[in-house]
Scaffold this active site. Structure first.
Site, PDB file in Angstrom:
ATOM      1  N   GLY A   1     -20.996  14.749  21.190  1.00 10.45           N
ATOM      2  CA  GLY A   1     -20.819  15.093  19.901  1.00 10.45           C
ATOM      3  C   GLY A   1     -19.736  15.873  19.609  1.00 10.45           C
ATOM      4  O   GLY A   1     -19.245  16.669  20.221  1.00 10.45           O
TER       5      GLY A   1
ATOM      6  N   ASN B   1     -21.512  19.717  29.277  1.00 15.94           N
ATOM      7  CA  ASN B   1     -21.915  19.674  30.668  1.00 15.94           C
ATOM      8  C   ASN B   1     -22.084  18.313  31.253  1.00 15.94           C
ATOM      9  O   ASN B   1     -21.531  18.307  32.538  1.00 15.94           O
ATOM     10  CB  ASN B   1     -23.329  20.139  30.619  1.00 15.94           C
ATOM     11  CG  ASN B   1     -23.751  21.332  29.630  1.00 15.94           C
ATOM     12  OD1 ASN B   1     -23.561  20.844  28.356  1.00 15.94           O
ATOM     13  ND2 ASN B   1     -24.113  22.407  29.957  1.00 15.94           N
TER      14      ASN B   1
ATOM     15  N   THR C   1     -18.100  22.046  22.957  1.00 14.80           N
ATOM     16  CA  THR C   1     -19.430  21.769  22.457  1.00 14.80           C
ATOM     17  C   THR C   1     -19.856  22.675  21.452  1.00 14.80           C
ATOM     18  O   THR C   1     -19.640  24.053  21.487  1.00 14.80           O
ATOM     19  CB  THR C   1     -20.541  21.798  23.655  1.00 14.80           C
ATOM     20  OG1 THR C   1     -21.879  21.934  22.835  1.00 14.80           O
ATOM     21  CG2 THR C   1     -20.541  23.130  24.241  1.00 14.80           C
ATOM     22  N   VAL C   2     -20.515  22.494  20.407  1.00 15.03           N
ATOM     23  CA  VAL C   2     -20.907  23.271  19.251  1.00 15.03           C
ATOM     24  C   VAL C   2     -22.065  24.251  19.871  1.00 15.03           C
ATOM     25  O   VAL C   2     -22.291  25.404  19.248  1.00 15.03           O
ATOM     26  CB  VAL C   2     -21.282  22.610  17.731  1.00 15.03           C
ATOM     27  CG1 VAL C   2     -19.938  22.055  17.401  1.00 15.03           C
ATOM     28  CG2 VAL C   2     -22.461  21.390  18.091  1.00 15.03           C
ATOM     29  N   ASP C   3     -22.829  23.581  20.812  1.00 11.34           N
ATOM     30  CA  ASP C   3     -23.819  24.228  21.122  1.00 11.34           C
ATOM     31  C   ASP C   3     -23.526  25.593  22.079  1.00 11.34           C
ATOM     32  O   ASP C   3     -24.653  26.262  22.378  1.00 11.34           O
ATOM     33  CB  ASP C   3     -24.833  23.546  21.963  1.00 11.34           C
ATOM     34  CG  ASP C   3     -25.347  22.208  21.277  1.00 11.34           C
ATOM     35  OD1 ASP C   3     -25.457  22.464  20.109  1.00 11.34           O
ATOM     36  OD2 ASP C   3     -25.728  21.095  21.993  1.00 11.34           O
TER      37      ASP C   3
ATOM     38  N   ARG D   1     -30.424  22.177  20.282  1.00 10.73           N
ATOM     39  CA  ARG D   1     -31.672  21.713  20.726  1.00 10.73           C
ATOM     40  C   ARG D   1     -32.251  22.762  21.693  1.00 10.73           C
ATOM     41  O   ARG D   1     -33.597  22.858  21.933  1.00 10.73           O
ATOM     42  CB  ARG D   1     -31.390  20.221  21.228  1.00 10.73           C
ATOM     43  CG  ARG D   1     -32.894  19.487  20.998  1.00 10.73           C
ATOM     44  CD  ARG D   1     -32.495  18.049  20.359  1.00 10.73           C
ATOM     45  NE  ARG D   1     -34.133  17.287  20.508  1.00 10.73           N
ATOM     46  CZ  ARG D   1     -35.028  17.495  19.536  1.00 10.73           C
ATOM     47  NH1 ARG D   1     -34.764  18.325  18.380  1.00 10.73           N
ATOM     48  NH2 ARG D   1     -36.012  16.834  19.595  1.00 10.73           N
TER      49      ARG D   1
ATOM     50  N   GLU E   1     -33.121  23.734  15.216  1.00 13.16           N
ATOM     51  CA  GLU E   1     -33.550  22.516  15.559  1.00 13.16           C
ATOM     52  C   GLU E   1     -34.515  22.464  16.780  1.00 13.16           C
ATOM     53  O   GLU E   1     -35.573  21.564  16.738  1.00 13.16           O
ATOM     54  CB  GLU E   1     -32.665  21.471  15.539  1.00 13.16           C
ATOM     55  CG  GLU E   1     -31.730  21.392  16.668  1.00 13.16           C
ATOM     56  CD  GLU E   1     -31.007  20.195  16.709  1.00 13.16           C
ATOM     57  OE1 GLU E   1     -31.123  18.980  16.247  1.00 13.16           O
ATOM     58  OE2 GLU E   1     -29.733  20.424  17.180  1.00 13.16           O
TER      59      GLU E   1
ATOM     60  N   LEU F   1     -22.654  18.301   8.707  1.00 11.95           N
ATOM     61  CA  LEU F   1     -21.821  18.915   7.741  1.00 11.95           C
ATOM     62  C   LEU F   1     -21.318  20.428   8.679  1.00 11.95           C
ATOM     63  O   LEU F   1     -20.304  20.601   8.594  1.00 11.95           O
ATOM     64  CB  LEU F   1     -22.358  19.488   6.531  1.00 11.95           C
ATOM     65  CG  LEU F   1     -22.362  18.412   5.473  1.00 11.95           C
ATOM     66  CD1 LEU F   1     -22.878  17.186   5.782  1.00 11.95           C
ATOM     67  CD2 LEU F   1     -23.193  18.940   4.253  1.00 11.95           C
ATOM     68  N   GLN F   2     -22.331  20.867   9.359  1.00 16.27           N
ATOM     69  CA  GLN F   2     -21.958  22.116  10.223  1.00 16.27           C
ATOM     70  C   GLN F   2     -20.874  21.847  11.414  1.00 16.27           C
ATOM     71  O   GLN F   2     -20.276  22.886  11.536  1.00 16.27           O
ATOM     72  CB  GLN F   2     -23.155  22.763  10.763  1.00 16.27           C
ATOM     73  CG  GLN F   2     -23.808  22.018  11.625  1.00 16.27           C
ATOM     74  CD  GLN F   2     -25.404  22.701  11.890  1.00 16.27           C
ATOM     75  OE1 GLN F   2     -25.856  23.820  12.492  1.00 16.27           O
ATOM     76  NE2 GLN F   2     -26.343  21.591  11.809  1.00 16.27           N
TER      77      GLN F   2
END
Lengths: 424, 424
Positions: free
Chosen positions: A13, A114, A142-144, A192, A247, A298-299
């Site tokens: 992503g 990862n 990564t945004v996560d 997630r 989410e 969008l984020q």
């Protein structure tokens, strides 16, 4: 050894600042013409390497490359494609090496999370096994924010800033209407498996009573009763209640809430998303008028409100990746090390990929309030520096839109036979 | 006549710049101390007038009022409450006049959309009938841009800018992933009856092939077959397809799509929203991987990316409203008149409220492409000037968040007996 070429690829992503890293890689590589020949970018990540679809970034002018710094998305294309183990798909790894050989690629920079760190690691192993010297560098993105070792991951700071600002803005809206309209607002955010983005929504609250009043994390099993009780208390006390929900929030049995449908008539799970589901639950059980938002892409593409610190991180890891490769490092990743919270100071260091590959960093328990619905001062101390500063893109006066880079992305001539990539 | 007091109230859904208008009203009123005594703001719009809940803005310092200029939401509270006809609820209108009398209110500025224009008009009528001189000025505001007479409505330009930028950013994300991931992205926008915001998404496209590839307007009955055909063509041609869908898109029979559920298993209509519904339809019929976003309140409160032109409009109508009232005008609204598209020039004029009340301005057919899925160059010429310039709020360096105004909102002492407002 003759001058080698460098290959950069984007994976997984995309983020608001992955192109900032790409910009740094290309700008830095261009400064080392004695050691680096051509600078290629794979089209659509590792798929482009397998397919020998290599973009010659040398054909893009300086201005276009500079504009990458403030352009969201993945300028060369990214992909979701995880290579299997070397044992399972040795042919794929051999193909990668064949492509490297054909184009004299001696430096491979893989910009991802990862999984990508794992891929970069394996390529370095197969290179050694096949006696083809290649410097494999993982570049964090990564945004996560779930990469281990590094203090944070480029991409996260910007989505965190967007999330905190959006929550604050929407809360001002809800607060001004709640006496006669919407009382509960639910905003679903990404993440997630780890609740870092949900936690960032918590930065919007500055004093007691501020939104978000409730945060639902993937790390905390959903307790419907406690949640509804807190919604009710909040509405009765402040007139409204804003909820940030990840989410990835799960039931006690580990199932994703979005896949369960805790209330009848929720219909198809792919339709809903957990944001509308939570909002509907509140309505069904408490009767409050509600609204919900799901910012989705969008984020993570909101370059218009990128964090300056995040953009600086993203540039720094790209620059360091090239420098590490030139210094002879292999199977490493440049990581952000925090030196101090206040004033915030950080440096880039080198970490071995095998400490990063396939591991996930979740929110530590000490970042969560006792009731599991909020963030602690420790979380705030960690998160706040990451959203400081606004790294605005330039705008076109006539159209009122950001001037994002548009590249030609010309592929170089192939030298090898065509190769069909297996579907996952 | 002794010096009169001024009462300002906010009505209906708030916007990114309704407080900019509030700022203008208060700053302008403060400059006319010879004619205007106190400047009050009703708490929660007309409900606050009925309940005699009046905020003394004179207790807020200059800096706090100035900060309103860049603060989203409705700083004094807004409401959804439509007064009935004078015949049906004469007592309510008499109560309003009683509150005005009790606090020597001679200027009433009502900041809202079509319904609010109607309310302001009726109050001016009842004032005349009851022989209580009151200057009633409607002040335009609505993200929906559906007010007649005025060329545009303050609030719209900012949501339009947010929408166009968000679509462009998300499209860059989708484009970079489409070879192995999401192929169709659907973004739902506001506009239940008029497709102005959906049209603004179209500004993101600059050249053939740019997103959004399809826009679904409330003005164009949904043609499932033509839509799916266009999605398929777009994916086959460009690799991905981005769709902007207005929440108000309807079936041929006039029913809202979001209330129908064209495909089985869509479940409860309040859960979905038309964005996920359209995305799910695409998946069910064409099998493409999809994502969807519903920005909801985020779009209308996104002060962080407000349009400069919009903020200028919002300030100008607030200033003009006070000036019109002082000049003895009544039952009018300051409206934006466009003098030229290029270079864009505009002025504020006065229009009678009875030309504005309860009327809705929809997208003209000439703004829509022949197939009904896009906007024409005329639409672009109209829309583009409205999203020009970035009116960034100031940020707090430590928290990385915008510095939005926080008011004390102290109520003045009541003089009348309590009054219970009927539920709608």
């Amino acid at each position: 050894m003759s001058k080698g070429n460098l290959l950069y690829a984007q994976s997984g992503g995309v983020t608001a600042v992955i192109n900032t890293t790409a910009c740094a890689v290309i700008e830095t590589a261009r400064k080392h013409k004695a050691q680096i020949g051509r600078v290629y970018a794979a089209r659509n990540g590792i798929l482009g390497v397998l397919r020998e679809e290599l973009i010659d970034t040398g054909l893009e002018d300086k201005k276009a490359i500079a504009a990458l710094r403030h352009t969201p998305g993945g300028a060369f294309g990214s992909c979701r494609y995880k290579l299997k183990s070397i044992e399972e798909s040795r042919a794929q790894y051999e193909r990668l090496i064949a492509v490297f050989k054909a184009h004299n690629i001696r430096y491979f920079l893989y910009n991802g999370g990862n999984d990508s760190a794992d891929t970069a690691l394996k390529i370095s192993q197969i290179g050694a096994a096949m006696n083809y010297p290649i410097a494999c560098i993982g570049v964090p993105k990564t945004v996560d924010n779930d990469l281990p070792v590094t203090d944070c991951s480029p991409g996260f700071g910007s989505v965190a800033k967007y999330t905190a600002i959006s929550m604050r803005e929407a809360a001002l809206d809800v607060a001004s209407m709640c006496s006669s309209s919407t009382k509960v607002f639910v905003m679903e955010v990404m993440g997630r498996h780890a609740g870092w983005i949900a936690a960032a929504a918590g930065l919007a609250a500055r004093k007691p009573g501020d939104a978000p009043h409730i945060i639902l994390f993937p790390e905390v099993p959903f307790d419907e009763e406690a949640f509804l009780r807190k919604v009710k208390e909040t509405v009765e006390r402040y007139g409204y209640c804003c909820v940030a929900v990840s989410e990835g929030v799960k039931q006690r049995n580990g199932q994703f809430l979005s896949e369960v449908g805790t209330v009848d008539a929720f219909g198809h799970s792919q339709l809903g998303g957990v944001g509308p589901l939570i909002a509907q639950l509140v309505h069904a059980k408490l009767g409050y008028k509600f609204h919900w938002a799901v910012a989705d892409y969008l984020q993570r593409s909101a370059r218009h409100i990128a964090s300056k610190v995040d953009a600086e991180h993203a540039y720094a890891v790209g620059k360091a990746a090239v420098e590490f490769a030139l210094a002879g490092q292999n199977a490493v990743m440049p990581v952000i090390t925090r030196v101090a919270d206040e004033p915030y100071r950080w440096i880039v260091e080198s970490a071995p990929l095998d400490k990063i590959a396939n591991r996930e960093k979740k929110l530590p328990r000490r970042f969560l309030t006792k009731d599991g619905f909020g963030i602690t001062p420790s979380a705030r101390a960690y998160l706040e520096p990451l959203i400081r500063g606004e790294d605005y893109p330039p705008y076109d006066k006539a159209t009122g839109l950001p001037k994002y880079a548009e590249l030609d992305n010309k592929l170089i001539r192939k030298k090898l036979p065509a190769y069909i990539v297996d579907k996952k």
